[in-house]
Write a protein that holds these residues in place. Structure first.
Motif, PDB file in Angstrom:
ATOM      1  N   ALA A   1       0.827  -1.203   0.000  1.00  0.00           N
ATOM      2  CA  ALA A   1       0.000   0.000   0.000  1.00  0.00           C
ATOM      3  C   ALA A   1       0.868   1.262   0.000  1.00  0.00           C
ATOM      4  CB  ALA A   1      -0.922  -0.004   1.219  1.00  0.00           C
ATOM      5  N   LEU A   2       1.957   1.224   0.754  1.00  0.00           N
ATOM      6  CA  LEU A   2       2.866   2.371   0.791  1.00  0.00           C
ATOM      7  C   LEU A   2       3.700   2.471  -0.481  1.00  0.00           C
ATOM      8  CD1 LEU A   2       4.034   2.230   4.504  1.00  0.00           C
ATOM      9  CD2 LEU A   2       2.756   4.097   3.439  1.00  0.00           C
ATOM     10  N   ASN A   3       4.008   1.325  -1.100  1.00  0.00           N
ATOM     11  CA  ASN A   3       4.717   1.348  -2.385  1.00  0.00           C
ATOM     12  C   ASN A   3       3.933   2.164  -3.404  1.00  0.00           C
ATOM     13  OD1 ASN A   3       5.642  -2.139  -2.062  1.00  0.00           O
ATOM     14  ND2 ASN A   3       6.774  -0.359  -1.422  1.00  0.00           N
ATOM     15  N   ALA A   4       2.643   1.910  -3.462  1.00  0.00           N
ATOM     16  CA  ALA A   4       1.787   2.604  -4.427  1.00  0.00           C
ATOM     17  C   ALA A   4       1.714   4.096  -4.120  1.00  0.00           C
ATOM     18  CB  ALA A   4       0.397   1.984  -4.420  1.00  0.00           C
ATOM     19  N   ALA A   5       1.571   4.428  -2.845  1.00  0.00           N
ATOM     20  CA  ALA A   5       1.517   5.842  -2.450  1.00  0.00           C
ATOM     21  C   ALA A   5       2.826   6.546  -2.782  1.00  0.00           C
ATOM     22  CB  ALA A   5       1.218   5.948  -0.953  1.00  0.00           C
ATOM     23  N   ALA A   6       3.930   5.879  -2.505  1.00  0.00           N
ATOM     24  CA  ALA A   6       5.245   6.480  -2.767  1.00  0.00           C
ATOM     25  C   ALA A   6       5.440   6.749  -4.256  1.00  0.00           C
ATOM     26  CB  ALA A   6       6.344   5.550  -2.250  1.00  0.00           C
ATOM     27  N   ALA A   7       4.985   5.835  -5.099  1.00  0.00           N
ATOM     28  CA  ALA A   7       5.116   6.028  -6.543  1.00  0.00           C
ATOM     29  C   ALA A   7       4.311   7.236  -7.011  1.00  0.00           C
ATOM     30  CB  ALA A   7       4.660   4.770  -7.280  1.00  0.00           C
ATOM     31  N   GLU A   8       3.100   7.405  -6.471  1.00  0.00           N
ATOM     32  CA  GLU A   8       2.266   8.551  -6.846  1.00  0.00           C
ATOM     33  C   GLU A   8       2.893   9.865  -6.362  1.00  0.00           C
ATOM     34  OE1 GLU A   8      -1.655   7.915  -5.375  1.00  0.00           O
ATOM     35  OE2 GLU A   8      -1.931   6.012  -6.436  1.00  0.00           O
ATOM     36  N   ILE A   9       3.414   9.856  -5.143  1.00  0.00           N
ATOM     37  CA  ILE A   9       4.029  11.068  -4.597  1.00  0.00           C
ATOM     38  C   ILE A   9       5.281  11.435  -5.385  1.00  0.00           C
ATOM     39  CG2 ILE A   9       5.163  12.054  -2.559  1.00  0.00           C
ATOM     40  CD1 ILE A   9       3.249  10.262  -0.871  1.00  0.00           C
ATOM     41  N   ALA A  10       6.067  10.432  -5.800  1.00  0.00           N
ATOM     42  CA  ALA A  10       7.280  10.703  -6.577  1.00  0.00           C
ATOM     43  C   ALA A  10       6.951  11.447  -7.866  1.00  0.00           C
ATOM     44  CB  ALA A  10       8.002   9.393  -6.891  1.00  0.00           C
ATOM     45  N   THR A  11       5.838  11.096  -8.485  1.00  0.00           N
ATOM     46  CA  THR A  11       5.421  11.773  -9.720  1.00  0.00           C
ATOM     47  C   THR A  11       5.135  13.251  -9.461  1.00  0.00           C
ATOM     48  OG1 THR A  11       4.465   9.726 -10.574  1.00  0.00           O
ATOM     49  CG2 THR A  11       3.710  11.780 -11.568  1.00  0.00           C
ATOM     50  N   VAL A  12       4.489  13.543  -8.336  1.00  0.00           N
ATOM     51  CA  VAL A  12       4.196  14.935  -7.980  1.00  0.00           C
ATOM     52  C   VAL A  12       5.483  15.695  -7.667  1.00  0.00           C
ATOM     53  CG1 VAL A  12       3.003  16.431  -6.325  1.00  0.00           C
ATOM     54  CG2 VAL A  12       1.913  14.318  -7.115  1.00  0.00           C
ATOM     55  N   VAL A  13       6.395  15.050  -6.955  1.00  0.00           N
ATOM     56  CA  VAL A  13       7.667  15.690  -6.601  1.00  0.00           C
ATOM     57  C   VAL A  13       8.449  16.059  -7.863  1.00  0.00           C
ATOM     58  CG1 VAL A  13       9.907  15.338  -5.475  1.00  0.00           C
ATOM     59  CG2 VAL A  13       7.811  14.617  -4.326  1.00  0.00           C
ATOM     60  N   LYS A  14       8.387  15.208  -8.872  1.00  0.00           N
ATOM     61  CA  LYS A  14       9.071  15.525 -10.129  1.00  0.00           C
ATOM     62  C   LYS A  14       8.540  16.815 -10.751  1.00  0.00           C
ATOM     63  CE  LYS A  14      10.279  10.820 -11.611  1.00  0.00           C
ATOM     64  NZ  LYS A  14      10.001   9.760 -12.621  1.00  0.00           N
ATOM     65  N   THR A  15       7.225  17.029 -10.670  1.00  0.00           N
ATOM     66  CA  THR A  15       6.661  18.269 -11.222  1.00  0.00           C
ATOM     67  C   THR A  15       7.134  19.477 -10.422  1.00  0.00           C
ATOM     68  OG1 THR A  15       4.608  18.210  -9.906  1.00  0.00           O
ATOM     69  CG2 THR A  15       4.627  17.000 -11.981  1.00  0.00           C
ATOM     70  N   HIS A  16       7.284  19.301  -9.102  1.00  0.00           N
ATOM     71  CA  HIS A  16       7.791  20.397  -8.275  1.00  0.00           C
ATOM     72  C   HIS A  16       9.219  20.766  -8.675  1.00  0.00           C
ATOM     73  CE1 HIS A  16       4.836  19.182  -4.809  1.00  0.00           C
ATOM     74  NE2 HIS A  16       4.214  19.639  -5.885  1.00  0.00           N
ATOM     75  N   ILE A  17      10.036  19.745  -8.927  1.00  0.00           N
ATOM     76  CA  ILE A  17      11.421  19.995  -9.343  1.00  0.00           C
ATOM     77  C   ILE A  17      11.446  20.723 -10.684  1.00  0.00           C
ATOM     78  CG2 ILE A  17      13.551  18.844 -10.098  1.00  0.00           C
ATOM     79  CD1 ILE A  17      13.020  16.726  -7.949  1.00  0.00           C
ATOM     80  N   GLY A  18      10.515  20.397 -11.553  1.00  0.00           N
ATOM     81  CA  GLY A  18      10.415  21.109 -12.826  1.00  0.00           C
ATOM     82  C   GLY A  18      10.066  22.571 -12.636  1.00  0.00           C
ATOM     83  N   HIS A  19       9.125  22.854 -11.725  1.00  0.00           N
ATOM     84  CA  HIS A  19       8.768  24.252 -11.424  1.00  0.00           C
ATOM     85  C   HIS A  19       9.967  25.003 -10.857  1.00  0.00           C
ATOM     86  CE1 HIS A  19       4.565  23.953 -12.366  1.00  0.00           C
ATOM     87  NE2 HIS A  19       4.313  23.010 -11.455  1.00  0.00           N
ATOM     88  N   LEU A  20      10.718  24.358  -9.988  1.00  0.00           N
ATOM     89  CA  LEU A  20      11.897  25.000  -9.389  1.00  0.00           C
ATOM     90  C   LEU A  20      12.942  25.334 -10.468  1.00  0.00           C
ATOM     91  CD1 LEU A  20      12.288  22.813  -6.177  1.00  0.00           C
ATOM     92  CD2 LEU A  20      11.954  25.291  -6.220  1.00  0.00           C
ATOM     93  N   ALA A  21      13.129  24.429 -11.389  1.00  0.00           N
ATOM     94  CA  ALA A  21      14.087  24.670 -12.469  1.00  0.00           C
ATOM     95  C   ALA A  21      13.669  25.867 -13.311  1.00  0.00           C
ATOM     96  CB  ALA A  21      14.226  23.432 -13.354  1.00  0.00           C
ATOM     97  N   ASP A  22      12.378  25.986 -13.588  1.00  0.00           N
ATOM     98  CA  ASP A  22      11.875  27.116 -14.376  1.00  0.00           C
ATOM     99  C   ASP A  22      12.089  28.444 -13.638  1.00  0.00           C
ATOM    100  OD1 ASP A  22      11.049  25.425 -16.367  1.00  0.00           O
ATOM    101  OD2 ASP A  22       8.952  25.349 -15.704  1.00  0.00           O
TER     102      ASP A  22
END
Length: 204
Positions: free
Chosen positions: A179-200
């Motif tokens: 259950a936590l594996n699935a949650a972690a995978a979803e959160i990682a996707t969101v974190v990637k978008t945050h890193i993209g915003h920071l780069a911009d």
């Protein structure tokens, strides 16, 4: 009278070569064998030590056990929320304040996602506590003046999000609770978008 045996020249030449090698020749041969053995430990023939030296000494593997993952995920979200609240009272940059508001909302969401997954697995979620380095970064944001707060905030957000991505991606792949594996995978996707915003933002 007994005639002396005359050995062919090729045989004599071979004996002389063997005799000249002696102990030193064997040592050289053994050294070559040892080197070959060491190289065979790693595909491609590179000695194991060379690979070990190339690894980053600061690399920290993601936890595979649920309690450690939950604690680190909670601490990461707490830092994102509190640091973003701190910058909102100081920054005059609309892009930074917009990003900070998004961080508060989306890291509250990721905290809720971890709690729901933990409840599904019948695991307790303790109150989050900042790690020492997170507390130090938060203090720097709080004490920064209006002229430097945006730079300090964005720099620490970059550091925190890189750590968060490694945490969530690592646990999604190797964690011990589905259950936590699935949650972690979803959160990682969101974190990637945050890193993209920071780069911009930092590119401007």
């Amino acid at each position: 009278m007994h005639k002396p045996t005359i050995l062919p020249a090729m045989v004599l030449s071979g004996l002389l070569v063997v005799g000249c090698q002696g102990p030193q020749g064997n040592a050289a041969g053994n050294g070559s064998m040892m080197q070959t053995s060491a190289n065979e430990a790693i595909p491609g023939g590179n000695p194991p030590m060379s690979q070990a030296n190339s690894a980053s000494p600061m690399a920290v593997p993601a936890p595979t056990d649920a309690p450690t993952y939950i604690a680190k995920a909670g601490a990461g979200d707490l830092f994102e929320i509190e640091s973003s609240r701190a910058v909102l009272g100081k920054s005059k940059n609309a892009k930074v304040t917009e990003f900070a508001k998004m961080m508060i909302k989306q890291h509250q969401d990721s905290t809720a996602k971890v709690k729901a997954a933990a409840a599904k697995a019948k695991l307790t979620v303790p109150a989050p506590i900042l790690l020492p380095d997170q507390q130090a970064m938060l203090d720097q944001i709080k004490t920064a003046d209006a002229a430097s707060v945006d730079t300090v905030y964005l720099r620490h957000q970059q550091t925190a999000h890189e750590a968060a991505l490694a945490l969530h991606q690592g646990y999604a792949e190797t964690g011990d609770t589905p259950a936590l594996n699935a949650a972690a995978a979803e959160i990682a996707t969101v974190v990637k978008t945050h890193i993209g915003h920071l780069a911009d933002m930092q590119a401007r």
